[in-house]
Write a protein that holds these residues in place. Structure first.
Motif, PDB file in Angstrom:
ATOM      1  N   ALA A 168      33.326  30.761  50.201  1.00  0.00           N
ATOM      2  CA  ALA A 168      33.644  31.631  49.066  1.00  0.00           C
ATOM      3  C   ALA A 168      35.079  31.393  48.601  1.00  0.00           C
ATOM      4  N   THR A 169      35.978  31.191  49.537  1.00  0.00           N
ATOM      5  CA  THR A 169      37.382  30.968  49.196  1.00  0.00           C
ATOM      6  C   THR A 169      37.582  29.619  48.511  1.00  0.00           C
ATOM      7  N   SER A 201      45.251  39.163  36.515  1.00  0.00           N
ATOM      8  CA  SER A 201      43.964  38.983  35.832  1.00  0.00           C
ATOM      9  C   SER A 201      43.168  37.846  36.446  1.00  0.00           C
ATOM     10  N   ILE A 202      43.827  36.720  36.651  1.00  0.00           N
ATOM     11  CA  ILE A 202      43.158  35.579  37.296  1.00  0.00           C
ATOM     12  C   ILE A 202      42.747  35.972  38.710  1.00  0.00           C
ATOM     13  N   GLY A 203      43.628  36.650  39.408  1.00  0.00           N
ATOM     14  CA  GLY A 203      43.327  37.087  40.769  1.00  0.00           C
ATOM     15  C   GLY A 203      42.153  38.050  40.821  1.00  0.00           C
ATOM     16  N   VAL A 213      36.529  38.833  42.413  1.00  0.00           N
ATOM     17  CA  VAL A 213      35.112  39.134  42.165  1.00  0.00           C
ATOM     18  C   VAL A 213      34.246  37.941  42.574  1.00  0.00           C
ATOM     19  N   ILE A 214      34.685  36.739  42.213  1.00  0.00           N
ATOM     20  CA  ILE A 214      33.954  35.528  42.614  1.00  0.00           C
ATOM     21  C   ILE A 214      33.910  35.430  44.132  1.00  0.00           C
ATOM     22  N   ASP A 215      35.066  35.592  44.776  1.00  0.00           N
ATOM     23  CA  ASP A 215      35.168  35.490  46.231  1.00  0.00           C
ATOM     24  C   ASP A 215      34.285  36.520  46.938  1.00  0.00           C
ATOM     25  N   GLY A 249      42.472  41.332  53.879  1.00  0.00           N
ATOM     26  CA  GLY A 249      42.871  39.928  53.982  1.00  0.00           C
ATOM     27  C   GLY A 249      43.258  39.336  52.645  1.00  0.00           C
ATOM     28  N   VAL A 250      42.492  39.654  51.604  1.00  0.00           N
ATOM     29  CA  VAL A 250      42.812  39.159  50.259  1.00  0.00           C
ATOM     30  C   VAL A 250      44.141  39.754  49.785  1.00  0.00           C
ATOM     31  N   GLY A 251      44.370  41.024  50.058  1.00  0.00           N
ATOM     32  CA  GLY A 251      45.635  41.656  49.661  1.00  0.00           C
ATOM     33  C   GLY A 251      46.841  40.996  50.304  1.00  0.00           C
TER      34      GLY A 251
END
Length: 158
Positions: free
Chosen positions: A52-53, A23-25, A30-32, A121-123
């Motif tokens: 962004a990160t 959930s936090i991720g 979405v923010i990133d 990359g995020v995954g």
């Protein structure tokens, strides 16, 4: 039925922890992604990813510290914050490498390719982050954390 109950009790804390982490991720993602695409209008792709990160990681630290891993021992805000951002810096490399490879090696500059590279990359970074947070940042509690006050409540001081 007894097997199912034992299985649930064995893995319930892990399932709840993964659900909170996810959930936090998801919110951090979405923010990133939103900031990445906004910054990319004005900055280069790699600089956009960096900024962004940093912002999404700050959100993720607060959410993970005070919600996902709150049941784990707190080993000091400075230590956790430093390790959290160090490990996120390592995880950022996954995003930088996939975006850089897509943009500069494959020479794909369209928004779809840019965002697919970011998702890959995020995954990869997420797998590394979950493992590393549990191992080095949010440590297992050495003493069980009480769920409620002991019988009789708190006795007044003398």
């Amino acid at each position: 039925m007894d097997f199912t109950r034992r299985l649930y009790h064995r893995f319930s804390s892990l399932v709840h922890e993964l659900a909170k982490f996810g959930s936090i991720g998801a919110v951090a993602f979405v923010i990133d992604t939103s900031l990445l695409n906004l910054f990319n209008l004005f900055l280069g792709p790699l600089t956009s990813k960096l900024f962004a990160t940093i912002i999404s990681t700050t959100f993720a630290y607060v959410g993970n510290r005070f919600w996902t891993f709150r049941h784990r021992e707190q080993s000091g805000l400075r230590r956790e914050y430093f390790l959290f951002f160090l490990l996120n810096g390592i995880a950022l490399l996954f995003g930088i490498l996939t975006i850089g490879f897509t943009t500069y090696t494959l020479n794909l500059h369209d928004p779809l390719s840019f965002n697919i590279a970011n998702i890959v990359g995020v995954g990869l970074g997420t797998l590394f982050r979950y493992w590393s947070y549990k191992k080095w940042v949010f440590l297992e509690a050495t003493d069980p954390i009480p769920v409620e006050l002991p019988e009789g409540g708190v006795k007044p001081g003398r």
